[in-house]
Motif scaffolding. Structure first.
Motif, PDB file in Angstrom:
ATOM      1  N   PHE A 103      13.096   9.269  -4.133  1.00 26.74           N
ATOM      2  CA  PHE A 103      12.618   8.276  -5.092  1.00 26.74           C
ATOM      3  C   PHE A 103      11.933   7.115  -4.371  1.00 26.74           C
ATOM      4  CE2 PHE A 103      13.208   4.381  -7.561  1.00 26.74           C
ATOM      5  CZ  PHE A 103      12.775   4.751  -8.817  1.00 26.74           C
ATOM      6  N   ALA A 104      12.550   6.635  -3.283  1.00 27.04           N
ATOM      7  CA  ALA A 104      11.979   5.515  -2.528  1.00 27.04           C
ATOM      8  C   ALA A 104      10.622   5.876  -1.945  1.00 27.04           C
ATOM      9  CB  ALA A 104      12.936   5.100  -1.412  1.00 27.04           C
ATOM     10  N   LEU A 105      10.493   7.112  -1.511  1.00 29.00           N
ATOM     11  CA  LEU A 105       9.263   7.564  -0.856  1.00 29.00           C
ATOM     12  C   LEU A 105       8.059   7.534  -1.798  1.00 29.00           C
ATOM     13  CD1 LEU A 105       8.522   8.668   1.960  1.00 29.00           C
ATOM     14  CD2 LEU A 105       8.886  10.962   1.051  1.00 29.00           C
ATOM     15  N   PHE A 106       8.309   7.673  -3.103  1.00 29.30           N
ATOM     16  CA  PHE A 106       7.217   7.750  -4.066  1.00 29.30           C
ATOM     17  C   PHE A 106       7.130   6.515  -4.962  1.00 29.30           C
ATOM     18  CE2 PHE A 106       7.843  12.154  -2.819  1.00 29.30           C
ATOM     19  CZ  PHE A 106       6.534  12.567  -2.630  1.00 29.30           C
ATOM     20  N   GLN A 107       7.679   5.393  -4.517  1.00 29.51           N
ATOM     21  CA  GLN A 107       7.510   4.153  -5.266  1.00 29.51           C
ATOM     22  C   GLN A 107       6.053   3.690  -5.214  1.00 29.51           C
ATOM     23  OE1 GLN A 107      10.751   1.569  -3.579  1.00 29.51           O
ATOM     24  NE2 GLN A 107      11.268   1.345  -5.729  1.00 29.51           N
ATOM     25  N   THR A 108       5.679   2.928  -6.217  1.00 29.92           N
ATOM     26  CA  THR A 108       4.304   2.437  -6.301  1.00 29.92           C
ATOM     27  C   THR A 108       4.281   0.931  -6.524  1.00 29.92           C
ATOM     28  OG1 THR A 108       4.200   2.790  -8.703  1.00 29.92           O
ATOM     29  CG2 THR A 108       3.505   4.624  -7.282  1.00 29.92           C
ATOM     30  N   LEU A 109       3.128   0.330  -6.247  1.00 31.14           N
ATOM     31  CA  LEU A 109       2.839  -1.046  -6.623  1.00 31.14           C
ATOM     32  C   LEU A 109       1.693  -0.958  -7.606  1.00 31.14           C
ATOM     33  CD1 LEU A 109       3.290  -4.081  -6.323  1.00 31.14           C
ATOM     34  CD2 LEU A 109       1.699  -4.060  -4.398  1.00 31.14           C
ATOM     35  N   GLY A 110       2.017  -1.108  -8.893  1.00 35.37           N
ATOM     36  CA  GLY A 110       1.026  -0.800  -9.910  1.00 35.37           C
ATOM     37  C   GLY A 110       0.789   0.698  -9.895  1.00 35.37           C
ATOM     38  N   GLN A 111      -0.454   1.105  -9.726  1.00 33.79           N
ATOM     39  CA  GLN A 111      -0.766   2.530  -9.657  1.00 33.79           C
ATOM     40  C   GLN A 111      -0.889   3.040  -8.225  1.00 33.79           C
ATOM     41  OE1 GLN A 111      -4.724   3.481 -11.090  1.00 33.79           O
ATOM     42  NE2 GLN A 111      -5.502   1.450 -10.552  1.00 33.79           N
ATOM     43  N   TRP A 112      -0.720   2.155  -7.239  1.00 31.34           N
ATOM     44  CA  TRP A 112      -0.948   2.527  -5.849  1.00 31.34           C
ATOM     45  C   TRP A 112       0.356   2.906  -5.154  1.00 31.34           C
ATOM     46  CZ3 TRP A 112      -5.844   3.316  -5.309  1.00 31.34           C
ATOM     47  CH2 TRP A 112      -6.757   2.541  -6.028  1.00 31.34           C
ATOM     48  N   PRO A 113       0.413   4.082  -4.527  1.00 28.50           N
ATOM     49  CA  PRO A 113       1.614   4.466  -3.771  1.00 28.50           C
ATOM     50  C   PRO A 113       1.864   3.498  -2.619  1.00 28.50           C
ATOM     51  CG  PRO A 113       0.138   6.357  -4.101  1.00 28.50           C
ATOM     52  CD  PRO A 113      -0.626   5.131  -4.514  1.00 28.50           C
ATOM     53  N   LEU A 114       3.127   3.116  -2.434  1.00 27.15           N
ATOM     54  CA  LEU A 114       3.464   2.213  -1.340  1.00 27.15           C
ATOM     55  C   LEU A 114       3.443   2.942  -0.002  1.00 27.15           C
ATOM     56  CD1 LEU A 114       6.327   0.168  -3.005  1.00 27.15           C
ATOM     57  CD2 LEU A 114       4.121  -0.714  -2.253  1.00 27.15           C
ATOM     58  N   PHE A 115       3.969   4.163   0.015  1.00 28.76           N
ATOM     59  CA  PHE A 115       3.990   4.947   1.245  1.00 28.76           C
ATOM     60  C   PHE A 115       2.809   5.903   1.239  1.00 28.76           C
ATOM     61  CE2 PHE A 115       8.274   3.369   1.020  1.00 28.76           C
ATOM     62  CZ  PHE A 115       8.616   3.139   2.346  1.00 28.76           C
ATOM     63  N   ASP A 116       1.988   5.780   2.268  1.00 34.30           N
ATOM     64  CA  ASP A 116       0.755   6.546   2.396  1.00 34.30           C
ATOM     65  C   ASP A 116       1.003   7.734   3.324  1.00 34.30           C
ATOM     66  OD1 ASP A 116      -1.746   7.554   2.854  1.00 34.30           O
ATOM     67  OD2 ASP A 116      -2.608   5.705   3.659  1.00 34.30           O
ATOM     68  N   ARG A 117       0.851   8.930   2.795  1.00 32.98           N
ATOM     69  CA  ARG A 117       1.191  10.118   3.576  1.00 32.98           C
ATOM     70  C   ARG A 117       0.327  10.297   4.820  1.00 32.98           C
ATOM     71  NH1 ARG A 117      -1.162  14.393  -0.903  1.00 32.98           N
ATOM     72  NH2 ARG A 117      -3.365  14.255  -0.313  1.00 32.98           N
TER      73      ARG A 117
END
Length: 378
Positions: A176-190
């Motif tokens: 769940f933490a890995l796929f959190q977002t800020l607005g529509q933007w993913p926080l963690f970039d693969r």
């Protein structure tokens, strides 16, 4: 009579075996009389409505659903207010919430994963508020706002990775933490150099704990795409790709010093069948285990076997003495930074890696023993 009794018992046993396993989500929502509460399955393809009910003045509710075979995610929703949940099996989750603002005003019992997800949701909401405040702070120049936002996000990601993702990467809350977002933007970039390690850690653990699950496959593909994207970025930045800087597909790269202080990586062993071993030389079982590994190494090294052995002893001088006569790759990690990356809970522990640098199995997944597994890969 006895024959009939045995038949009846057999019918009951068969009925018990075919009965579907279910989970339960129950609780109360204050201040939500006459509002509709919905339970959604948060699938990889989007939210799917499972059930709904109109709440009375007491706000009590109870939902049941078929238990997932691997951890999955669900949503309780009223008026765009969302409570995120994860379900592992046939558990009962109790939620007590208040309206308005249910997304921030709730407690959960019955699942450590759901409690950690609640904490993460609150942290994410706090990040959103701070980002909006920065966006509206016109005392700062646009460049200053962007710089401040980047530092805010970097700090958030560092704390979430440290406190949630790398602690137990096999858990649903880490996913769940890995796929959190800020607005529509993913926080963690693969494709980010540091973020790809987080994706790799969670993907590796889920492949071990939940092989064949849809989310495991999704994680694996996401991590692999990220690694390939990172490789492409590095290629654009340099005409020559330094292989020692590339995270190999299918493994989480390790960069640790040997006795001479030279950094040795897992990636450099691509083309070999690798036994990745976590070891403490100061234990009483160490000598016998090292002798067994010598026999395996001598038997299969000419066929392409290599050992990458990580020493976890606190005494570096002792570690150097113990590893000096060993013919394989011995590296040193006294702080144990490599342990959470491969979800090593106890040592000794070992994994097999094939010639294309794909992680294969850990010790508990080799019912026929290590040698049989090595022969299969060789």
């Amino acid at each position: 009579m006895k024959r009939l009794l045995f038949i009846a018992i057999g019918v009951l046993a068969l009925a018990g075996c075919t009965q579907k396993k279910t989970f339960t989500v129950e609780g109360t929502v204050e201040g939500a009389a006459d509002k509709t509460l919905c339970l959604y399955h948060k699938s990889l393809g989007g939210a799917v409505l499972m059930d709904s009910l109109r709440l009375d003045a007491e706000g009590a509710f109870r939902f049941e659903g078929e238990a997932p075979e691997a951890p999955d995610f669900y949503l309780l929703v009223i008026d765009n207010q969302v409570v995120n949940l994860s379900i592992d099996s046939t558990e009962t989750i109790s939620v007590k919430a208040k309206m308005p603002g249910m997304a921030a005003n709730y407690s959960v019992d019955g699942s450590d994963n759901c409690e950690k997800i609640r904490q993460l949701a609150l942290l994410q909401q706090g990040l959103q508020r701070q980002a909006l405040a920065l966006e509206g702070n016109y005392s700062l120049t646009p460049e200053q706002r962007v710089d401040s936002l980047q530092r805010l996000v970097d700090s958030y990601k560092a704390s979430v990775a440290r406190d949630y993702i790398f602690v137990e990467p096999q858990k649903a809350y880490a996913y769940f933490a890995l796929f959190q977002t800020l607005g529509q933007w993913p926080l963690f970039d693969r494709s980010n150099a540091s973020d790809v390690k987080a994706f790799g850690a969670v993907a590796t653990c889920w492949e071990t704990y939940y092989p064949g699950a849809l989310r495991t496959e999704h994680l694996h593909n996401t991590a692999l795409k990220g690694m390939n994207e990172r490789r492409a970025v590095m290629a654009r930045e340099s005409q020559v790709i330094d292989d020692s800087l590339v995270v190999a597909a299918g493994i989480i790269e390790l960069r640790l010093p040997d006795a001479a202080g030279t950094t040795r990586t897992l990636g450099e062993l691509k083309g070999k069948v690798v036994l990745l071993d976590f070891h403490v030389y100061g234990t009483k079982e160490s000598a016998a285990r090292i002798l067994q590994m010598r026999e395996i190494y001598n038997k299969y090294h000419d066929q392409g076997l290599e050992i990458y052995q990580i020493g976890l002893d606190a005494d570096e001088h002792f570690w150097k003495q113990q590893t000096a006569p060993l013919p394989w790759v011995c590296v040193y990690d006294p702080a144990g930074t490599s342990l959470p990356l491969y979800n090593v809970q106890e040592v000794p522990e070992y994994f097999t890696i094939d010639r294309s640098s794909q992680l294969q199995k850990r010790s508990t997944q080799m019912p026929d023993g290590l040698e049989a597994e090595l022969r299969r890969l060789l």
